[in-house]
Scaffold this motif. Structure first.
Motif, PDB file in Angstrom:
ATOM      1  N   ARG A   3       0.849  -1.165   0.000  1.00  0.00           N
ATOM      2  CA  ARG A   3       0.000   0.000   0.000  1.00  0.00           C
ATOM      3  C   ARG A   3       0.891   1.224   0.000  1.00  0.00           C
ATOM      4  O   ARG A   3       1.884   1.282   0.700  1.00  0.00           O
ATOM      5  CB  ARG A   3      -0.883   0.013   1.253  1.00  0.00           C
ATOM      6  CG  ARG A   3      -1.739   1.249   1.324  1.00  0.00           C
ATOM      7  CD  ARG A   3      -2.241   1.475   2.741  1.00  0.00           C
ATOM      8  NE  ARG A   3      -2.846   2.778   2.826  1.00  0.00           N
ATOM      9  CZ  ARG A   3      -2.165   3.907   2.999  1.00  0.00           C
ATOM     10  NH1 ARG A   3      -0.865   3.883   3.118  1.00  0.00           N
ATOM     11  NH2 ARG A   3      -2.787   5.067   3.045  1.00  0.00           N
ATOM     12  N   ARG A   5       0.917   5.759  -1.122  1.00  0.00           N
ATOM     13  CA  ARG A   5       0.127   6.911  -1.523  1.00  0.00           C
ATOM     14  C   ARG A   5       1.036   7.842  -2.316  1.00  0.00           C
ATOM     15  O   ARG A   5       2.169   8.091  -1.952  1.00  0.00           O
ATOM     16  CB  ARG A   5      -0.410   7.627  -0.280  1.00  0.00           C
ATOM     17  CG  ARG A   5      -1.326   8.764  -0.578  1.00  0.00           C
ATOM     18  CD  ARG A   5      -1.783   9.434   0.705  1.00  0.00           C
ATOM     19  NE  ARG A   5      -2.554   8.532   1.536  1.00  0.00           N
ATOM     20  CZ  ARG A   5      -2.143   8.052   2.701  1.00  0.00           C
ATOM     21  NH1 ARG A   5      -0.972   8.385   3.190  1.00  0.00           N
ATOM     22  NH2 ARG A   5      -2.901   7.236   3.391  1.00  0.00           N
ATOM     23  N   THR A   7       0.800  11.381  -5.309  1.00  0.00           N
ATOM     24  CA  THR A   7      -0.045  12.355  -5.975  1.00  0.00           C
ATOM     25  C   THR A   7       0.379  12.516  -7.422  1.00  0.00           C
ATOM     26  O   THR A   7       1.557  12.610  -7.725  1.00  0.00           O
ATOM     27  CB  THR A   7       0.053  13.720  -5.262  1.00  0.00           C
ATOM     28  OG1 THR A   7      -0.348  13.535  -3.908  1.00  0.00           O
ATOM     29  CG2 THR A   7      -0.834  14.741  -5.912  1.00  0.00           C
ATOM     30  N   TYR A 129     -13.879   8.508  -5.452  1.00  0.00           N
ATOM     31  CA  TYR A 129     -12.927   7.396  -5.451  1.00  0.00           C
ATOM     32  C   TYR A 129     -13.146   6.537  -6.691  1.00  0.00           C
ATOM     33  O   TYR A 129     -14.288   6.324  -7.118  1.00  0.00           O
ATOM     34  CB  TYR A 129     -13.107   6.542  -4.200  1.00  0.00           C
ATOM     35  CG  TYR A 129     -12.688   7.221  -2.923  1.00  0.00           C
ATOM     36  CD1 TYR A 129     -11.535   6.839  -2.244  1.00  0.00           C
ATOM     37  CD2 TYR A 129     -13.449   8.258  -2.378  1.00  0.00           C
ATOM     38  CE1 TYR A 129     -11.145   7.461  -1.066  1.00  0.00           C
ATOM     39  CE2 TYR A 129     -13.066   8.892  -1.200  1.00  0.00           C
ATOM     40  CZ  TYR A 129     -11.924   8.491  -0.546  1.00  0.00           C
ATOM     41  OH  TYR A 129     -11.531   9.124   0.621  1.00  0.00           O
ATOM     42  N   TYR A 131     -11.583   2.833  -8.862  1.00  0.00           N
ATOM     43  CA  TYR A 131     -10.757   1.631  -8.930  1.00  0.00           C
ATOM     44  C   TYR A 131     -10.332   1.491 -10.387  1.00  0.00           C
ATOM     45  O   TYR A 131     -11.186   1.525 -11.287  1.00  0.00           O
ATOM     46  CB  TYR A 131     -11.594   0.437  -8.490  1.00  0.00           C
ATOM     47  CG  TYR A 131     -10.888  -0.910  -8.413  1.00  0.00           C
ATOM     48  CD1 TYR A 131     -10.707  -1.545  -7.189  1.00  0.00           C
ATOM     49  CD2 TYR A 131     -10.467  -1.596  -9.550  1.00  0.00           C
ATOM     50  CE1 TYR A 131     -10.115  -2.803  -7.092  1.00  0.00           C
ATOM     51  CE2 TYR A 131      -9.863  -2.842  -9.474  1.00  0.00           C
ATOM     52  CZ  TYR A 131      -9.689  -3.442  -8.243  1.00  0.00           C
ATOM     53  OH  TYR A 131      -9.106  -4.674  -8.160  1.00  0.00           O
ATOM     54  N   ALA A 134      -3.799  -0.167 -13.695  1.00  0.00           N
ATOM     55  CA  ALA A 134      -2.605   0.520 -14.184  1.00  0.00           C
ATOM     56  C   ALA A 134      -1.694  -0.515 -14.849  1.00  0.00           C
ATOM     57  O   ALA A 134      -2.020  -1.701 -14.931  1.00  0.00           O
ATOM     58  CB  ALA A 134      -1.893   1.215 -13.031  1.00  0.00           C
ATOM     59  N   ARG A 139      -5.459  -0.380  -8.759  1.00  0.00           N
ATOM     60  CA  ARG A 139      -5.277   0.644  -7.735  1.00  0.00           C
ATOM     61  C   ARG A 139      -6.596   1.332  -7.408  1.00  0.00           C
ATOM     62  O   ARG A 139      -7.532   1.300  -8.188  1.00  0.00           O
ATOM     63  CB  ARG A 139      -4.277   1.709  -8.216  1.00  0.00           C
ATOM     64  CG  ARG A 139      -2.933   1.141  -8.594  1.00  0.00           C
ATOM     65  CD  ARG A 139      -1.997   2.172  -9.162  1.00  0.00           C
ATOM     66  NE  ARG A 139      -0.672   1.587  -9.390  1.00  0.00           N
ATOM     67  CZ  ARG A 139       0.392   2.270  -9.768  1.00  0.00           C
ATOM     68  NH1 ARG A 139       0.292   3.573 -10.004  1.00  0.00           N
ATOM     69  NH2 ARG A 139       1.544   1.659  -9.927  1.00  0.00           N
ATOM     70  N   GLY A 141      -7.806   5.182  -6.373  1.00  0.00           N
ATOM     71  CA  GLY A 141      -7.390   6.571  -6.282  1.00  0.00           C
ATOM     72  C   GLY A 141      -8.573   7.462  -5.965  1.00  0.00           C
ATOM     73  O   GLY A 141      -9.729   7.026  -5.958  1.00  0.00           O
ATOM     74  N   GLU A 151      -4.831  11.311  -6.328  1.00  0.00           N
ATOM     75  CA  GLU A 151      -4.044  10.640  -5.299  1.00  0.00           C
ATOM     76  C   GLU A 151      -4.361   9.149  -5.282  1.00  0.00           C
ATOM     77  O   GLU A 151      -5.526   8.754  -5.183  1.00  0.00           O
ATOM     78  CB  GLU A 151      -4.361  11.239  -3.935  1.00  0.00           C
ATOM     79  CG  GLU A 151      -3.600  10.643  -2.782  1.00  0.00           C
ATOM     80  CD  GLU A 151      -4.029  11.219  -1.445  1.00  0.00           C
ATOM     81  OE1 GLU A 151      -3.249  11.077  -0.477  1.00  0.00           O
ATOM     82  OE2 GLU A 151      -5.138  11.792  -1.362  1.00  0.00           O
ATOM     83  N   VAL A 152      -3.336   8.307  -5.380  1.00  0.00           N
ATOM     84  CA  VAL A 152      -3.496   6.874  -5.215  1.00  0.00           C
ATOM     85  C   VAL A 152      -3.453   6.558  -3.725  1.00  0.00           C
ATOM     86  O   VAL A 152      -2.479   6.881  -3.043  1.00  0.00           O
ATOM     87  CB  VAL A 152      -2.396   6.102  -5.969  1.00  0.00           C
ATOM     88  CG1 VAL A 152      -2.450   4.612  -5.632  1.00  0.00           C
ATOM     89  CG2 VAL A 152      -2.530   6.308  -7.472  1.00  0.00           C
ATOM     90  N   ASP A 155      -2.693   0.464  -3.568  1.00  0.00           N
ATOM     91  CA  ASP A 155      -2.267  -0.231  -4.772  1.00  0.00           C
ATOM     92  C   ASP A 155      -1.733  -1.608  -4.415  1.00  0.00           C
ATOM     93  O   ASP A 155      -1.931  -2.091  -3.302  1.00  0.00           O
ATOM     94  CB  ASP A 155      -1.265   0.595  -5.577  1.00  0.00           C
ATOM     95  CG  ASP A 155       0.041   0.850  -4.839  1.00  0.00           C
ATOM     96  OD1 ASP A 155       0.202   0.343  -3.706  1.00  0.00           O
ATOM     97  OD2 ASP A 155       0.905   1.548  -5.389  1.00  0.00           O
TER      98      ASP A 155
END
Length: 370
Positions: A3, A5, A7, A129, A131, A134, A139, A141, A151-152, A155
């Motif tokens: 996981r 995060r 931007t 949000y 899904y 990628a 992921r 975001g 922002e993710v 993932d």
């Protein structure tokens, strides 16, 4: 399990009309191909149901619509799997316009921009949000609908050309539930360290939710093949739809920490020795491929892809009633969602490479509440 995060800058697109309104057909087929039904606990559900004999076409000409969620004011947000765009359909306008391009979408096979969910605190944070698939993984975001960076928040969900899962929804507890697939690696569904083949429960920031079965883990339930639909009844019970392999598709009543059997069991029973939880309902795969699910009043509505119908599933007794097939005139159905005014919205999925494209496809259909 990974996981992280980060931007990414994403532009909000200019207003562009991509669909128009029209009138839809009506009628139904109440024939019921062979299904297997198991009992479930009784539930207390509000009354009311959509009129499935009176369709209104809200938008048409869409490119593989996948996710559907509603803003507090009634406008709909729709994701297009292959284009990576989020569309906004103003209530009553008949026009779906792009409002956000999700960066990094890799639309291959069944992958692409999939589920969408609106923050439970949208009036304050304006967050949406998504899904998506990628290049490296699937992921989750988020972005502000009024502009800003993408922002993710989660993932590391393995991807493939199939079995990517993709449905996300906020539950009555304000937490984010995520349906994932096994991405072709069946062993991952039984691996508690993998996010694949699971239903995950996350905080709004993408962290494992407090109170999950295993502290620090995002896993809420395991043993799933490819979760495609999530819906709650008025009693707060969570139901999920799941693609089977060669034999049986499923609707499951989801409870924290339960194991739903895949790949050891497809459908009910098998060799689980009591370790696995049986589904409430099973269908032959030719009759279903159940995707999105919605609950209105005492009935669950399940959109079927290969089965090309909407299954209605009564939830108003001590068990689950007999499913009935409806809306068999529109082709493949991907998503079902209840709007703030109680209407049921259903999306077709005939442009996804597996359906027979009809004039106007793909479409968003609305069935007003009675």
């Amino acid at each position: 399990m990974m996981r992280r995060r980060r931007t990414l800058l994403a532009a909000v697109l200019a207003v562009t009309t991509v669909a128009g309104c029209g009138s839809g057909g009506s009628g139904s087929d109440t024939s019921v191909p062979a299904v297997t039904v198991a009992t479930s606990p009784a539930s207390s559900v509000a009354t009311g149901s959509p009129d499935l004999d009176a369709a209104e076409v809200m938008a048409e000409g869409l490119d593989v619509p996948w996710g559907l969620a509603f803003l507090p004011g009634g406008d709909a947000l729709i994701t297009e799997r292959d284009s990576g765009q989020v569309l906004r359909l103003a209530a009553g306008s008949g026009q779906a316009r792009p409002v956000f391009q999700v960066p990094g979408v890799a639309a291959v096979g069944e992958g692409g921009l999939l589920g969408v969910a609106v923050s439970p605190d949208f009036a304050r944070d304006n967050l949406v949000y998504v899904y998506f698939t990628a290049e490296q993984d699937n992921r989750i975001g988020r972005f502000r609908l009024d502009g800003g960076d993408f922002e993710v928040v989660f993932d590391g969900i393995a991807n493939a050309s199939y079995h990517n899962g993709g449905r996300i929804a906020f539950g009555p507890d304000g937490l984010l539930y995520v349906g994932t697939g096994d991405a072709g690696n069946t062993a991952s569904s039984q691996d508690p360290a993998s996010p694949n083949g699971k239903i995950l429960r996350l905080t709004v920031d993408g962290d494992p939710a407090p109170g999950n079965p295993t502290s620090g883990s995002p896993v809420y339930s395991l043993g799933h093949r490819n979760v495609q639909g999530l819906a709650w009844d008025a009693a707060g019970r969570l139901f999920a739809t799941e693609f089977g392999q060669n034999d049986l598709d499923e609707v499951n009543l989801i409870e924290a920490g339960r194991n739903y059997g895949w790949p050891e069991v497809e459908g009910r029973g098998g060799t689980g020795g009591g370790r696995f939880t049986d589904p409430l309902v099973t269908w032959q795969v030719r009759d279903a491929s159940p995707s999105g699910m919605a609950i209105a009043g005492n009935t669950a509505y399940v959109a079927a892809l290969r089965g090309e119908r909407l299954w209605t599933l009564p939830l108003d007794g001590p068990g689950v009633g007999e499913p009935v097939a409806r809306l068999q005139q529109y082709g493949r159905l991907r998503t079902a969602q209840v709007a703030p005014d109680g209407a049921l919205w259903v999306t077709t999925s005939n442009t996804d490479g597996r359906g027979d494209v009809r004039d106007g496809d793909d479409r968003i259909l609305r069935f007003a509440a009675r």
